[in-house]
Design an enzyme around this catalytic site. Structure first.
Site, PDB file in Angstrom:
ATOM      1  N   ASP A 124       0.849  -1.189   0.000  1.00 24.50           N
ATOM      2  CA  ASP A 124       0.000   0.000   0.000  1.00 24.50           C
ATOM      3  C   ASP A 124       0.886   1.241   0.000  1.00 24.50           C
ATOM      4  O   ASP A 124       2.015   1.215   0.503  1.00 24.50           O
ATOM      5  CB  ASP A 124      -0.905   0.018   1.231  1.00 24.50           C
ATOM      6  N   ASP A 142      -7.016  -1.311  -4.700  1.00 22.15           N
ATOM      7  CA  ASP A 142      -8.148  -0.956  -3.839  1.00 22.15           C
ATOM      8  C   ASP A 142      -9.009   0.117  -4.505  1.00 22.15           C
ATOM      9  O   ASP A 142     -10.238   0.087  -4.420  1.00 22.15           O
ATOM     10  CB  ASP A 142      -7.656  -0.435  -2.482  1.00 22.15           C
TER      11      ASP A 142
END
EC number: 3.4.23.36
Length: 170
Positions: A124, A142
């Site tokens: 991330d 995402d």
């Protein structure tokens, strides 16, 4: 349909899933090769690139579960991906909105699945915040998943609205 012709299905939208997947992997590769874990670079007053690892799911759910979650979320991603491919195959190619939504979700699911299989965690790096309030760090996979899901929700709302208007006109 005449003999020898085939129905074009939503599977022709797999190119979009592939592009979403490749862009996701490319950005993650860039972050891993240019950032140290935890390193953060301010881009805007409300946005940083911050390299993080997510061993869980959304918002790091089950991140401390001991490792079994890697396979659990992997099985979910494979199952959802299979279902999305099935739905794409069932759809007409010209159902643009839902085909794009399915393709984005598929590309995102495969991007995060790739990370889970290869690393055991998801990379991330997108860090949004306001003052002292921080949204959990996320990635482009995402983002693709959220955009696709929002598109499907909007489509369902619009169809419901159109159905109500149609029934009121009769």
């Amino acid at each position: 349909m005449t003999a020898g012709t085939t129905k074009r299905t939503g599977l022709i939208w797999l190119w979009l899933a592939a592009i979403a997947f490749i862009i996701d992997l490319g950005t993650k590769s860039f972050v891993v090769s240019h950032f140290q874990l935890g390193e953060s670079v301010n881009i805007l007053p409300v946005f940083n690139f911050t390299y993080a690892r997510n061993y869980g799911a959304a918002f790091s759910m089950l991140a401390d579960a001991g490792g079994w979650q890697r396979w659990f979320f992997g099985v979910i991603a494979v199952s959802v991906s299979g279902l999305l491919i099935y739905w794409l195959k069932q759809q007409a190619a010209n159902k643009y909105w839902s085909n794009i939504a399915y393709a984005l979700i598929l590309g995102g699911a495969l991007g995060n699945l790739y990370d889970r299989i290869l690393h055991g965690y998801v990379i991330d790096f997108l860090h949004v915040y306001w003052d002292k309030s921080h949204f959990p760090i996320f990635n482009l996979a995402d983002t693709w998943i959220c955009i696709g899901a929002a598109m499907l929700i909007l489509e369902a709302i619009m169809e419901s609205k159109n159905d109500k208007e149609s029934s009121n006109d009769s």
